[in-house]
Write a protein that holds these residues in place. Structure first.
Motif, PDB file in Angstrom:
ATOM      1  N   ARG A 163     -20.858  29.290  13.110  1.00  0.00           N
ATOM      2  CA  ARG A 163     -19.681  28.726  12.859  1.00  0.00           C
ATOM      3  C   ARG A 163     -18.939  28.991  11.660  1.00  0.00           C
ATOM      4  NH1 ARG A 163     -19.720  21.945  13.061  1.00  0.00           N
ATOM      5  NH2 ARG A 163     -21.621  22.607  11.462  1.00  0.00           N
ATOM      6  N   PHE A 167     -14.765  30.800  10.521  1.00  0.00           N
ATOM      7  CA  PHE A 167     -14.791  30.112   9.712  1.00  0.00           C
ATOM      8  C   PHE A 167     -13.932  30.484   8.300  1.00  0.00           C
ATOM      9  CE2 PHE A 167     -13.763  26.614   6.959  1.00  0.00           C
ATOM     10  CZ  PHE A 167     -12.926  25.432   7.030  1.00  0.00           C
ATOM     11  N   ARG A 222     -11.652  19.558  20.022  1.00  0.00           N
ATOM     12  CA  ARG A 222     -11.504  19.665  18.122  1.00  0.00           C
ATOM     13  C   ARG A 222     -13.142  19.377  17.629  1.00  0.00           C
ATOM     14  NH1 ARG A 222      -7.206  19.619  20.697  1.00  0.00           N
ATOM     15  NH2 ARG A 222      -5.371  18.880  20.055  1.00  0.00           N
ATOM     16  N   ARG A 223     -13.571  20.290  17.979  1.00  0.00           N
ATOM     17  CA  ARG A 223     -15.105  20.396  17.670  1.00  0.00           C
ATOM     18  C   ARG A 223     -15.521  21.692  18.274  1.00  0.00           C
ATOM     19  NH1 ARG A 223     -13.289  17.531  15.341  1.00  0.00           N
ATOM     20  NH2 ARG A 223     -13.763  15.270  14.320  1.00  0.00           N
ATOM     21  N   LEU A 224     -16.249  22.508  17.464  1.00  0.00           N
ATOM     22  CA  LEU A 224     -16.793  24.019  18.388  1.00  0.00           C
ATOM     23  C   LEU A 224     -17.711  23.725  19.251  1.00  0.00           C
ATOM     24  CD1 LEU A 224     -16.726  27.251  18.014  1.00  0.00           C
ATOM     25  CD2 LEU A 224     -18.395  26.709  16.556  1.00  0.00           C
TER      26      LEU A 224
ATOM     27  N   VAL B 100     -13.218  22.448  13.316  1.00  0.00           N
ATOM     28  CA  VAL B 100     -14.132  21.565  12.714  1.00  0.00           C
ATOM     29  C   VAL B 100     -13.475  20.038  12.004  1.00  0.00           C
ATOM     30  CG1 VAL B 100     -15.638  23.635  11.925  1.00  0.00           C
ATOM     31  CG2 VAL B 100     -13.515  23.452  10.853  1.00  0.00           C
ATOM     32  N   SER B 101     -14.177  19.801  11.674  1.00  0.00           N
ATOM     33  CA  SER B 101     -13.714  18.396  11.310  1.00  0.00           C
ATOM     34  C   SER B 101     -13.860  18.461   9.452  1.00  0.00           C
ATOM     35  CB  SER B 101     -14.682  17.013  11.779  1.00  0.00           C
ATOM     36  OG  SER B 101     -15.913  17.454  10.856  1.00  0.00           O
ATOM     37  N   ASP B 104     -17.443  18.265   8.295  1.00  0.00           N
ATOM     38  CA  ASP B 104     -18.071  19.169   8.904  1.00  0.00           C
ATOM     39  C   ASP B 104     -17.750  20.299   7.663  1.00  0.00           C
ATOM     40  OD1 ASP B 104     -19.122  19.029  11.463  1.00  0.00           O
ATOM     41  OD2 ASP B 104     -17.038  19.334  12.397  1.00  0.00           O
ATOM     42  N   GLN B 142     -13.799  12.656   9.849  1.00  0.00           N
ATOM     43  CA  GLN B 142     -13.666  13.099  11.418  1.00  0.00           C
ATOM     44  C   GLN B 142     -12.121  13.242  11.488  1.00  0.00           C
ATOM     45  OE1 GLN B 142     -16.386  12.600  13.034  1.00  0.00           O
ATOM     46  NE2 GLN B 142     -17.312  10.784  11.413  1.00  0.00           N
ATOM     47  N   ARG B 143     -11.288  14.621  11.252  1.00  0.00           N
ATOM     48  CA  ARG B 143     -10.247  14.016  11.935  1.00  0.00           C
ATOM     49  C   ARG B 143     -10.694  15.985  11.634  1.00  0.00           C
ATOM     50  NH1 ARG B 143      -4.817  12.293   9.567  1.00  0.00           N
ATOM     51  NH2 ARG B 143      -4.910  10.377   9.868  1.00  0.00           N
ATOM     52  N   GLN B 144      -9.799  16.274  12.319  1.00  0.00           N
ATOM     53  CA  GLN B 144      -9.506  18.388  12.609  1.00  0.00           C
ATOM     54  C   GLN B 144      -8.804  18.739  11.478  1.00  0.00           C
ATOM     55  OE1 GLN B 144      -7.391  20.477  13.606  1.00  0.00           O
ATOM     56  NE2 GLN B 144      -8.267  21.904  13.394  1.00  0.00           N
ATOM     57  N   ILE B 145      -9.498  19.790  10.306  1.00  0.00           N
ATOM     58  CA  ILE B 145      -8.392  19.799   9.119  1.00  0.00           C
ATOM     59  C   ILE B 145      -7.121  20.582   9.355  1.00  0.00           C
ATOM     60  CG2 ILE B 145     -10.605  20.851   8.309  1.00  0.00           C
ATOM     61  CD1 ILE B 145     -10.076  23.812   9.026  1.00  0.00           C
TER      62      ILE B 145
END
Lengths: 297, 267
Positions: A163, A167, A222-224, B100-101, B104, B142-145
């Protein structure tokens, strides 16, 4: 009532047949591996690399068959030669990477076609071009199961590093990770997924298995990790529907699978909450209407 | 020599470094500079002057074709393996749609220090929470970037560098696209880190506020034009040699006339 249950029984008839059940299980395994990898590939922007790998495996598969070694090994070798070779050429001239990749993989595919023509004809190789979930041989099936388990385990164990590599490879290097090794790892995983997808949908459609589920899931999550799960679920749906439809209507399984995947993508594109077209248009309209109302006051 | 905490030589030590690209194109030529511990250095120069190339060489993204770069007395790669270097990229280089948050991304600062399965330890979690609190982004965790404002995005990547806890911090254009409030926040953070012993290198277009927050300045135009403390180096003749007459006049008059406009920038 009885006619309904009869219709249902007829519809689910394929599930009572051994070879159909086997095809379904293989399809689900292949689909899961491709779906998980497709998320990384889409995010990394490697769709063309996936396409290249799928074409570059052909000469390796023919040579492996001639030499009597496992097909997966031949395919992996030839795809890596193509991708690493293209990378080397790219570093030493100013031609754009996509063009170099285009030359490399069509060259490998052409070599494969020449080899197929030179080797005594064998229906075997037609499976590579078109794919055939229903006709996977026992030895191939064993290779696919082992490969699938290896790929999924490696992705699970290396999830965090992969990841980060997709990224922000520069940050990965700065915090001390070996980005060249991660690039090689992702290339190998991609190639293995390609070899598996070949069995299901054939050379021409492999790229769909490696791109579409990831794109569909990207619009919905919204998450991998969630993206990988949604991608897998969408592929399971496509494989199940593909196997059932192709049994009843007698069309290519691979074609139906990819068609359904494309349809699911279209649905997500239109209806996904947040990123879907309908949602965005509606939000825009609400905002404009609010602006106008404010302007009237 | 290998213990970064007792090392007292130059922290960033570039000696006679040149970079030529594979096509023979010159990146930088024969640059030498040595940055002491606990200092803030601005790396400035016009577009295409090679300041990005120098920055990339210090970060190990580009290999010098002659000369060498040492960080805390080690090779760049060795220093990176020991997590002594942090890098804050330009906002344009980041894929903001990536799923990713905020948490993360900040946790990625700890990635090099985790076990091979990359399961965060209690220390990792604490560093991440502290870094997020310091950059005031805890409630965005917790937000997505992609769902952040420009200033918030910047703070996420500063928090990632903070969480890493490195001895060297390299920032690429930290002041582009941020408002005056965030800019002051970034400067305060950088000064705080300097006081904690971190060596900070800033690649920047924003010249007028260099004297405000930097103690050293390096001016580059293929070669090193000048390097040294801001008080003696940031002057008319050096700016003229780097940027040309008109630009030097403008910058210096902006510095002297009105230091209350800190976001004035050349870009």
């Amino acid at each position: 009532m009885s006619s309904l249950s009869e219709t249902l029984a007829l519809f689910f008839l394929p599930l009572t047949l051994d070879f159909m059940r086997q095809a379904l299980w293989m399809g689900l395994l292949v689909g899961t591996v491709c779906a998980v990898l497709s998320c990384l590939i889409v995010l990394k922007g490697w769709s063309l690399v996936g396409d290249a790998a799928s074409h570059a495996v052909v000469p390796g598969i023919v040579l492996a068959w001639l030499a009597g070694i496992p097909m997966v090994i031949g395919a992996l070798g030839s795809a890596l030669c193509c991708l690493l070779g293209a990378g080397m050429i790219e570093r030493h001239c100013r031609i754009r990477p996509d063009a170099v990749l285009g030359i490399a993989f069509t060259g490998f595919l052409a070599l494969g076609m020449v080899l197929v023509a030179m080797v005594p004809s064998d229906v075997h190789f037609m499976h590579i071009l078109l794919g055939n979930l229903l006709g996977i041989e026992a030895s191939t099936r064993y290779q696919l199961i082992v490969t699938g388990i290896v790929v999924l385990s490696v992705v699970a164990l290396k999830f965090s590093d992969l990841r980060l590599y997709c990224f922000d490879p520069q940050h990965a290097q700065v915090v001390g990770l070996d980005t060249q090794r991660l690039q090689l790892l992702l290339t190998v995983l991609l190639t293995l997924a390609t070899v598996m997808a070949l069995q299901a949908v054939g050379v021409v459609l492999v790229v769909a298995m490696l791109v579409t589920p990831g794109c569909t899931a990207f619009l919905l999550t919204r998450r991998l990790a969630a993206m990988m799960m949604v991608a897998s679920a969408s592929t399971w749906l496509s494989v199940f529907a593909g196997v059932m439809v192709s049994f009843h209507v007698d069309v290519e399984t691979g074609g139906v699978i990819v068609l359904i995947q494309a349809f699911l993508f279209l649905l997500a594109f239109l209806l996904a909450p947040g990123r879907g077209v309908v949602f965005q248009k509606r939000r825009l309209w609400h905002a404009i209407r609010a602006d106008r109302a404010a302007a009237r006051e | 020599m290998s213990n970064p905490h007792s090392y007292d030589g130059p922290v960033i030590d570039v000696s006679r470094t040149s970079v030529r690209y594979p096509d023979g194109h010159l990146g930088i030529q024969d640059i030498s500079l040595a940055l002491p511990r606990a200092s803030i250095c601005a790396l400035i120069g016009p577009n295409g002057s090679g300041k990005s190339t120098l920055c990339r060489t210090i970060l190990g993204f580009t290999r010098p074709t002659s000369g060498r770069v040492q960080l805390l007395g080690m090779t760049v790669r060795h220093a990176q393996k020991q997590n002594l270097v942090a890098y804050v990229p330009q906002a344009e280089e980041v894929d903001w749609q990536f799923p990713v948050s905020v948490r993360d991304v900040v946790m990625m600062g700890r990635q090099g220090q985790m076990n091979w399965l990359r399961i965060p330890s209690a220390t990792d979690r604490r560093c991440v929470e502290e870094a997020m609190a310091r950059m005031e982004i805890t409630d965005l965790a917790q937000r997505q970037i992609g769902m952040l404002s420009g200033g918030q995005k910047k703070r996420v990547f500063l928090a990632r560098a903070l969480a890493q806890g490195s001895r060297i911090l390299v920032l690429d254009e930290p002041f582009t696209g941020v408002d005056a409030h965030t800019e002051q926040g970034i400067m305060a953070l950088i000064r705080g880190l300097r006081d904690e012993g971190v060596t900070v290198l800033i690649v920047t277009h924003a010249l007028s506020n260099v004297p405000q927050y930097c103690d050293h300045v390096a001016m580059v135009s293929r070669r090193l034009i000048a390097f040294g403390p801001v008080s003696t180096t940031f002057n008319q003749s050096h700016l003229t040699a780097t940027f040309g007459d008109v630009m030097a006049e403008t910058v210096l008059s902006a510095v002297h006339a009105d230091t209350s406009v800190p976001s004035w920038s050349l870009s």
